[in-house]
Design a protein around this motif. Structure first.
Motif, PDB file in Angstrom:
ATOM      1  N   ASP A 116      -3.531   2.310  -4.315  1.00  0.00           N
ATOM      2  CA  ASP A 116      -4.582   2.771  -3.301  1.00  0.00           C
ATOM      3  C   ASP A 116      -4.305   2.170  -2.094  1.00  0.00           C
ATOM      4  N   ALA A 117      -4.011   0.681  -2.060  1.00  0.00           N
ATOM      5  CA  ALA A 117      -4.111   0.060  -0.977  1.00  0.00           C
ATOM      6  C   ALA A 117      -2.728   0.317  -0.056  1.00  0.00           C
ATOM      7  N   LEU A 118      -1.678   0.495  -0.777  1.00  0.00           N
ATOM      8  CA  LEU A 118      -0.465   0.764  -0.220  1.00  0.00           C
ATOM      9  C   LEU A 118      -0.662   2.290   0.385  1.00  0.00           C
ATOM     10  N   ALA A 119      -1.293   3.207  -0.162  1.00  0.00           N
ATOM     11  CA  ALA A 119      -1.432   4.476   0.558  1.00  0.00           C
ATOM     12  C   ALA A 119      -2.009   4.347   1.802  1.00  0.00           C
ATOM     13  N   GLY A 120      -3.177   3.404   1.701  1.00  0.00           N
ATOM     14  CA  GLY A 120      -3.874   3.233   3.000  1.00  0.00           C
ATOM     15  C   GLY A 120      -2.970   2.416   4.233  1.00  0.00           C
ATOM     16  N   VAL A 121      -2.164   1.736   3.611  1.00  0.00           N
ATOM     17  CA  VAL A 121      -1.235   0.999   4.802  1.00  0.00           C
ATOM     18  C   VAL A 121      -0.220   1.899   5.188  1.00  0.00           C
ATOM     19  N   ASN A 122       0.442   2.667   4.346  1.00  0.00           N
ATOM     20  CA  ASN A 122       1.573   3.899   4.922  1.00  0.00           C
ATOM     21  C   ASN A 122       0.792   4.754   5.821  1.00  0.00           C
TER      22      ASN A 122
ATOM     23  N   ALA B 202      -5.179  -5.156  -1.544  1.00  0.00           N
ATOM     24  CA  ALA B 202      -5.678  -5.008  -2.934  1.00  0.00           C
ATOM     25  C   ALA B 202      -6.406  -6.299  -3.543  1.00  0.00           C
ATOM     26  N   ARG B 203      -5.922  -7.239  -3.244  1.00  0.00           N
ATOM     27  CA  ARG B 203      -6.542  -8.538  -3.810  1.00  0.00           C
ATOM     28  C   ARG B 203      -8.065  -8.705  -3.024  1.00  0.00           C
TER      29      ARG B 203
ATOM     30  N   THR C 197      10.360  -3.926   6.589  1.00  0.00           N
ATOM     31  CA  THR C 197       9.155  -3.244   7.016  1.00  0.00           C
ATOM     32  C   THR C 197       8.593  -2.848   5.756  1.00  0.00           C
ATOM     33  N   ASP C 198       9.424  -2.318   4.765  1.00  0.00           N
ATOM     34  CA  ASP C 198       8.951  -1.545   3.650  1.00  0.00           C
ATOM     35  C   ASP C 198       8.293  -2.741   2.777  1.00  0.00           C
ATOM     36  N   ASP C 199       9.125  -4.088   2.487  1.00  0.00           N
ATOM     37  CA  ASP C 199       8.471  -5.236   1.799  1.00  0.00           C
ATOM     38  C   ASP C 199       7.192  -5.638   2.453  1.00  0.00           C
ATOM     39  N   PHE C 200       7.510  -5.765   3.855  1.00  0.00           N
ATOM     40  CA  PHE C 200       6.046  -6.269   4.534  1.00  0.00           C
ATOM     41  C   PHE C 200       4.850  -5.397   4.374  1.00  0.00           C
ATOM     42  N   ASN C 201       5.072  -3.846   4.257  1.00  0.00           N
ATOM     43  CA  ASN C 201       3.987  -3.167   3.941  1.00  0.00           C
ATOM     44  C   ASN C 201       3.486  -3.340   2.437  1.00  0.00           C
ATOM     45  N   GLN C 202       4.332  -3.604   1.571  1.00  0.00           N
ATOM     46  CA  GLN C 202       3.947  -3.817   0.282  1.00  0.00           C
ATOM     47  C   GLN C 202       3.135  -5.121   0.066  1.00  0.00           C
ATOM     48  N   LEU C 203       3.698  -5.928   0.898  1.00  0.00           N
ATOM     49  CA  LEU C 203       2.974  -7.279   0.839  1.00  0.00           C
ATOM     50  C   LEU C 203       1.659  -7.337   1.408  1.00  0.00           C
ATOM     51  N   ARG C 204       1.457  -6.658   2.604  1.00  0.00           N
ATOM     52  CA  ARG C 204       0.047  -6.427   3.120  1.00  0.00           C
ATOM     53  C   ARG C 204      -0.717  -5.658   2.108  1.00  0.00           C
ATOM     54  N   ALA C 205      -0.255  -4.597   1.516  1.00  0.00           N
ATOM     55  CA  ALA C 205      -0.895  -3.643   0.547  1.00  0.00           C
ATOM     56  C   ALA C 205      -1.348  -4.607  -0.737  1.00  0.00           C
ATOM     57  N   ALA C 206      -0.526  -5.549  -1.180  1.00  0.00           N
ATOM     58  CA  ALA C 206      -1.012  -6.494  -2.313  1.00  0.00           C
ATOM     59  C   ALA C 206      -1.963  -7.283  -1.760  1.00  0.00           C
TER      60      ALA C 206
ATOM     61  N   TYR D 113     -14.942   0.647   7.164  1.00  0.00           N
ATOM     62  CA  TYR D 113     -13.817  -0.022   7.199  1.00  0.00           C
ATOM     63  C   TYR D 113     -12.585  -0.060   6.291  1.00  0.00           C
ATOM     64  N   THR D 114     -12.744   0.850   5.557  1.00  0.00           N
ATOM     65  CA  THR D 114     -11.598   1.037   4.514  1.00  0.00           C
ATOM     66  C   THR D 114     -10.554   1.797   5.463  1.00  0.00           C
ATOM     67  N   HIS D 115     -10.945   2.400   6.269  1.00  0.00           N
ATOM     68  CA  HIS D 115      -9.766   3.010   7.153  1.00  0.00           C
ATOM     69  C   HIS D 115      -9.141   2.123   7.982  1.00  0.00           C
ATOM     70  N   LYS D 116      -8.051   1.618   7.665  1.00  0.00           N
ATOM     71  CA  LYS D 116      -7.289   0.444   8.719  1.00  0.00           C
ATOM     72  C   LYS D 116      -6.261   0.984   9.495  1.00  0.00           C
ATOM     73  N   HIS D 117      -6.408   0.440  10.775  1.00  0.00           N
ATOM     74  CA  HIS D 117      -5.575   0.637  11.652  1.00  0.00           C
ATOM     75  C   HIS D 117      -4.427  -0.401  11.817  1.00  0.00           C
ATOM     76  N   PRO D 118      -3.308  -0.059  12.307  1.00  0.00           N
ATOM     77  CA  PRO D 118      -2.050  -0.979  12.124  1.00  0.00           C
ATOM     78  C   PRO D 118      -2.196  -2.531  12.585  1.00  0.00           C
ATOM     79  N   PRO D 119      -3.230  -2.816  13.632  1.00  0.00           N
ATOM     80  CA  PRO D 119      -3.313  -4.174  13.906  1.00  0.00           C
ATOM     81  C   PRO D 119      -3.726  -5.055  12.806  1.00  0.00           C
ATOM     82  N   GLU D 120      -4.349  -4.348  11.786  1.00  0.00           N
ATOM     83  CA  GLU D 120      -5.345  -4.839  10.856  1.00  0.00           C
ATOM     84  C   GLU D 120      -3.994  -5.362   9.593  1.00  0.00           C
ATOM     85  N   ILE D 121      -3.093  -4.567   9.692  1.00  0.00           N
ATOM     86  CA  ILE D 121      -1.950  -4.891   8.783  1.00  0.00           C
ATOM     87  C   ILE D 121      -1.010  -5.754   9.515  1.00  0.00           C
ATOM     88  N   HIS D 122      -0.688  -5.490  10.716  1.00  0.00           N
ATOM     89  CA  HIS D 122       0.423  -6.349  11.433  1.00  0.00           C
ATOM     90  C   HIS D 122      -0.003  -6.566  12.804  1.00  0.00           C
TER      91      HIS D 122
END
Lengths: 641, 139
Positions: A320-326, A311-312, A299-308, A500-509
Motif C-alpha cells: 500500500d505504501a509503495l503504491a502511494g510512493v510510486n 509503512a512503519r 531510485t527503485d531501492d530508494f522508493n522501496q526504502l521510503r515505502a518501508a 495527508y495520505t496523499h503524498k507529494h514527492p518532497p515528502e519522499i525525497h
C-alpha cells in the motif's frame, strides 16, 4: 679666469662664457613656447559627453569585438593539424574522461549497495509487527473521533438545556473513558462494551432527533425553531461522528490472520544489474548506459526504502505504501536525463577517422573536429555526472542518523506547569522502535498537541524574536529565534480536502534540484502546468508566505538547523491552515484544522541532534491566506512560563 | 717574476654554469605550473567595481560560479545545489577558514547570490569574497 697653455689647445676653467648661457636660455624658452603652442588645443577643447553616442560607440566596439572573437574562433577551428597528433590528443582526452566516469561508476555501485542494505533493514522491521501495530491507526482515529463527539455533546448539553442533552453528555463521557481504556488495553470485552455504548447513544439520540424535528414543525414559532434547530444540529453532529466511530470500531481487528497481508514484504531478489566486472574495457557511452542502469536501480531501492519507512510510521502494509510512493513519483514526472548536444559520438568520430585514414585521405585534420570530439566526450561525461549526483542526493537522505539521534528525537518532556496528556501518553516515542527515521506515528503527534500547554507571552515573543538557524551556548542571540530561511515548493492541488495520505514527492525525497510537472497552476493559453521548483526564501519577519500563493493547495518548506550540541528545544509552529512538521524525518507536529495563523498554535519540546537537523513542513491551504512560522527556543532561555 | 702585459687571453664568464642555472629554473617553473589545479572558464560577465580590494587569485581558493541563469559551478565545473550543500558541509568540517570566492554574473538574480552567501554562512564559512571586475586594474 685661469688659463693654462700646455699644448696647442686652450682650456678654460671657471664660469662659462656669457654667450653660451644666453644660447641655452633662448633654446629652453623656444622649447617652452613650442610646448605651450602644442598644448593650446588641448586646453581649449571642451570635453563633452553624449550618453547616446557613447552607448552607440560602446555597442559598435562590442559588436566589433564579438566579430573578432568569432572570426578568431572560426580561424582556430579551421586550423589544420596532423592527424597523428590529433589522434594522440583525442586518446588522451578520452582516457581522462573515462577515468573520471569510471570513478563515478565505482562510487555509484557502492551507493547502490548502501541503499539496498538500508532497504533490506527497513523491510526487516515490517515483518514482525503485532496486532497493536496493525490497529494503531484505528486507535488513533477512535481517539480523534471520541474527542469530536465530546465537543458536540458539550454543545448539545449547554445550548439546548434539554434532559436528553445531559443524558447524552453523560454517555459520551463514559464512551470516552471506555475508549481510552480500550486503546490502552485492547480486549474483546472492551470492544463489545464500546459497541454497546454506541448502540445506547444511538438509541437515545435518534428518537430525540425525530421528536425535535416534529416539535419544530408543530410549533412553528421562531423561538421553537431556534431551540429545536440547535438540538437537531448538535444531535446530528454527535450521531454523524458516532457513525464514523462505529465503523472504525468494526475495523479494529483481533484476528491474527489479518497480520499476513499487513506484514507481507517482497522477497529479496538479487540485483538485476550486470556483475561488478572491471570497467576498464567499457567505452564512455557504455559507462553512461551503466550509470543510467545504476541510477534506476538506486531510485527503485530508494522508493522501496521510503515505502518501508512510511509503512512503519503509518502502520500500513508495504504494498500500500509503495503504491502511494510510486504514484507520487509518477505524477511528479521524471526529470529528463541531460542529453548531450547533437554531436557525433566519440566512438563514431574515431571510426570515421580510422575509415578516412584507411582510405588514404588527407593526413591532416582540423582543430574544429578535435574540439567537437572533445565536446562529445564532455557531454557523455556530464551524463554520468548527472546520474551520479542524483544518486548521491538519494543516498544522503537514505542514510539514517546516529542511533542516539533517532532514539531520543521525539522525547516528550512536559514543561514546568504544563499538563499531562489525558491517558494517551502510553504511546511514547520508545514504541516506535526502529532507527530508520519517520518513526513517530500520528498518534504521538496528536498526543503532544493535547498534552503540552505553555503559558508564554506571545506578544513578547513577537516583539523580541530574532532570525537564526544556528544554536550554540555562546550565541549572543538568545530567547526565541524564528527560522527565516527556507526552500519552498508548491502549489500542488489538494481539492480543498485535507488528505495527508496523499503524498507529494518532497515528502519522499527532498531534492533541491528537481523539477516537478504535476503542479496546480496552469498556463491559461496553452493549458500546460507550470513546473514546480524549490525557491529560496529569506524573510525578515516570522510569518512567511509561500510564493505563488493560491487557494486549495499544498506547499512544502524545507530548511536546516545547526546545533552545536544535542539539545532540547521548544518549537512553536503556526500555520494557516493545516500543516505537518518533520524533524529529521520524524513527524513532530500535525494540525488538522483550518485555523488561521497563530504564533502559539502548537508547542513541542523536541530534541535536536548535534550538527545539522532537517525540518520539512507540509502546509495545506484552504480558500484564504497561506502563512506559516516556526520558532525555536531552548528551555533554559524561556521566560514567562 | 714579471707578468707579461701583452697577454692575449682575457678573463670571461663561463657559460656552462649559467646554462645549467637557466635550465634548472626552466624545469622548476615547468613542474610548479603542472601542479596547478585544473580550472575551466565559465561564461560570466562580472559586475564592475573600482573600490574593491585587489587580491591575486590563488589555487587554494574555492571558486563558486553563478551564471546569469543561476546555474552553479564549483571550480569551473557545473554542479547541483544538493552537491554544493554537501561539499560546503564537508569543507566546513575540514577547513573552516577556507577562502571562498564567488564569481557571479552581473545579470544573476540577487536572491541567487544571497542564497549562496547564506549557505556559506550557515555552514560557518565566513571567509567569502565576491569577485568584481576593475577595468583599470590591468592598465
Amino acid at each position: 679666469m685661469n688659463i693654462t697653455t700646455d699644448s696647442r689647445r686652450v682650456r678654460c676653467h671657471g664660469r662659462p662664457p656669457l654667450r653660451r648661457i644666453l644660447c641655452i636660455s633662448v633654446l629652453v624658452q623656444l622649447a617652452l613656447v613650442v610646448l605651450f603652442w602644442c598644448c593650446e588645443p588641448l586646453r581649449r577643447t571642451i570635453i563633452s559627453f553624449d550618453a547616446e553616442q557613447a552607448r552607440k560607440h560602446h555597442e559598435q566596439l562590442d559588436a566589433r569585438n564579438r566579430r573578432r572573437v568569432k572570426e578568431e574562433h572560426e580561424r582556430r577551428q579551421k586550423t589544420v593539424i596532423r592527424k597523428d597528433d590529433a589522434e594522440t590528443l583525442k586518446r588522451e582526452a578520452r582516457k581522462k574522461e573515462e577515468a573520471k566516469a569510471r570513478r563515478k561508476l565505482t562510487e555509484m555501485r557502492e551507493m547502490q549497495q548502501h541503499v539496498a542494505g538500508e532497504k533490506l533493514r527497513a523491510l526487516e522491521t515490517l515483518k514482525d509487527r503485532s496486532l497493536a501495530d496493525l490497529n494503531k491507526p484505528v486507535a488513533s482515529d477512535l481517539l480523534t473521533l471520541v474527542d469530536a463527539i465530546m465537543v458536540n455533546a458539550v454543545a448539545l448539553r449547554n445550548r439546548t438545556r434539554q434532559p436528553v442533552g445531559g443524558a447524552a453528555f453523560g454517555r459520551c463521557q463514559a464512551l470516552k473513558a471506555q475508549t481510552i481504556d480500550f486503546v490502552t488495553a485492547p480486549t474483546a470485552v472492551g470492544h463489545a462494551a464500546l459497541q454497546q455504548q454506541t448502540v445506547g447513544l444511538f438509541a437515545l439520540l435518534q428518537p430525540a432527533l425525530a421528536q425535535a424535528a416534529e416539535f419544530r414543525e408543530a410549533h412553528g414559532t421562531e423561538q421553537a425553531a431556534t431551540r429545536f434547530g440547535l438540538l437537531i444540529h448538535d444531535a446530528s453532529g454527535v450521531l454523524h461522528k458516532l457513525e464514523q466511530f462505529q465503523s472504525k470500531l468494526l475495523a479494529y481487528s483481533f484476528d491474527t490472520a489479518d497480520l499476513d497481508p499487513f506484514n507481507e514484504i517482497p522477497e529479496h531478489s538479487p540485483s538485476s544489474l550486470p556483475p561488478a566486472d572491471p570497467m576498464n574495457a567499457l567505452s564512455l557511452a557504455e559507462m553512461a548506459d551503466r550509470a543510467a542502469a545504476l541510477d534506476a536501480q538506486i531510485t527503485d531501492d530508494f522508493n522501496q526504502l521510503r515505502a518501508a519507512q512510511i509503512a512503519r510510521i503509518e502502520q500500513r502494509s508495504f504494498q500500500d505504501a509503495l503504491a502511494g510512493v510510486n504514484e507520487a513519483q509518477a505524477a511528479a514526472g521524471q526529470n529528463p536525463p541531460p542529453t548531450p548536444n547533437t554531436l557525433p559520438s566519440p566512438g563514431n568520430t574515431q571510426s570515421e577517422n580510422d575509415q578516412r585514414s584507411a582510405d588514404g585521405a588527407s593526413p591532416h585534420t582540423t582543430v574544429g573536429e578535435l574540439n567537437r570530439y572533445r565536446q562529445g566526450l564532455g557531454a557523455l561525461g556530464q551524463l554520468v555526472t548527472a546520474r551520479w549526483m542524483a544518486a548521491r542526493s538519494m543516498v544522503l537522505q537514505a542514510s539514517p542518523r546516529s542511533a542516539a539521534n533517532t532514539a531520543d528525537a521525539f522525547r516528550t518532556q512536559p514543561p514546568k506547569g504544563g499538563k499531562q496528556g489525558s491517558g494517551r501518553s502510553k504511546y511514547s516515542a520508545s514504541d516506535s522502535g526502529t532507527a530508520t527515521g519517520f518513526q513517530n506515528s500520528r498518534i504521538q503527534a496528536r498526543t503532544r498537541s493535547n498534552g503540552l500547554r505553555l503559558r508564554v507571552p506571545l506578544e513578547d515573543i513577537k516583539a523580541r524574536a530574532l532570525p537564526g538557524r544556528r544554536f550554540h551556548q555562546q550565541s549572543q542571540r538568545r530567547g526565541w529565534l524564528f527560522i527565516d530561511t527556507w526552500y519552498v515548493i508548491g502549489p500542488w492541488e489538494n481539492h480543498g480536502k485535507l488528505d495527508y495520505t496523499h503524498k507529494h514527492p518532497p515528502e519522499i525525497h527532498v531534492d533541491l534540484d528537481r523539477e516537478y510537472v504535476d503542479g496546480k497552476v496552469k498556463n491559461r493559453a496553452s493549458g500546460e502546468r507550470y513546473p514546480l521548483r524549490w525557491q529560496f526564501i529569506q524573510s525578515d519577519i516570522m510569518r512567511i508566505t509561500p510564493p505563488q500563493e493560491v487557494n486549495h493547495a499544498t506547499y512544502y518548506a524545507f530548511t536546516e538547523v545547526h546545533c552545536e550540541t544535542a539539545m532540547d528545544m521548544y518549537i512553536a509552529v503556526g500555520t494557516d491552515d493545516a500543516a505537518r512538521l518533520w524533524l529529521n524525518d520524524k513527524l513532530v507536529w500535525e494540525d488538522h484544522g483550518l485555523s488561521g495563523w497563530h504564533l502559539g498554535e502548537g508547542f513541542r519540546l523536541v530534541q535536536f541532534a548535534q550538527g545539522f537537523n532537517t525540518l520539512l513542513l507540509r502546509i495545506e491551504n484552504s480558500p484564504s491566506l497561506c502563512e506559516y512560522s516556526v520558532l525555536l527556543c531552548p528551555p533554559s532561555q524561556m521566560t514567562g512560563r | 717574476m714579471g707578468i707579461p702585459r701583452d697577454d692575449d687571453e682575457r678573463a670571461e664568464v663561463s657559460l656552462s654554469p649559467l646554462i645549467d642555472c637557466v635550465f634548472l629554473l626552466l624545469i622548476f617553473f615547468l613542474v610548479s605550473t603542472m601542479t596547478r589545479k585544473e580550472q575551466r572558464d565559465i561564461d560570466i560577465v562580472l559586475p564592475e567595481s573600482v573600490s574593491a580590494e585587489k587580491q591575486l587569485p590563488r589555487d587554494e581558493h574555492l571558486v563558486i560560479g553563478l551564471d546569469r541563469e543561476g546555474a552553479v559551478y564549483r571550480d569551473g565545473q557545473q554542479t547541483s545545489l544538493n552537491q554544493l550543500h554537501a561539499e560546503l558541509r564537508e569543507i566546513a568540517l575540514r577547513n573552516p577558514d577556507q577562502v571562498i570566492r564567488l564569481d557571479a554574473d552581473q545579470a544573476t538574480p540577487v536572491h541567487k547570490v544571497v542564497e549562496i552567501l547564506d549557505l556559506c554562512q550557515f555552514n560557518a564559512l565566513s571567509n567569502v569574497g565576491i569577485r568584481t571586475y576593475d577595468e583599470h586594474y590591468n592598465r
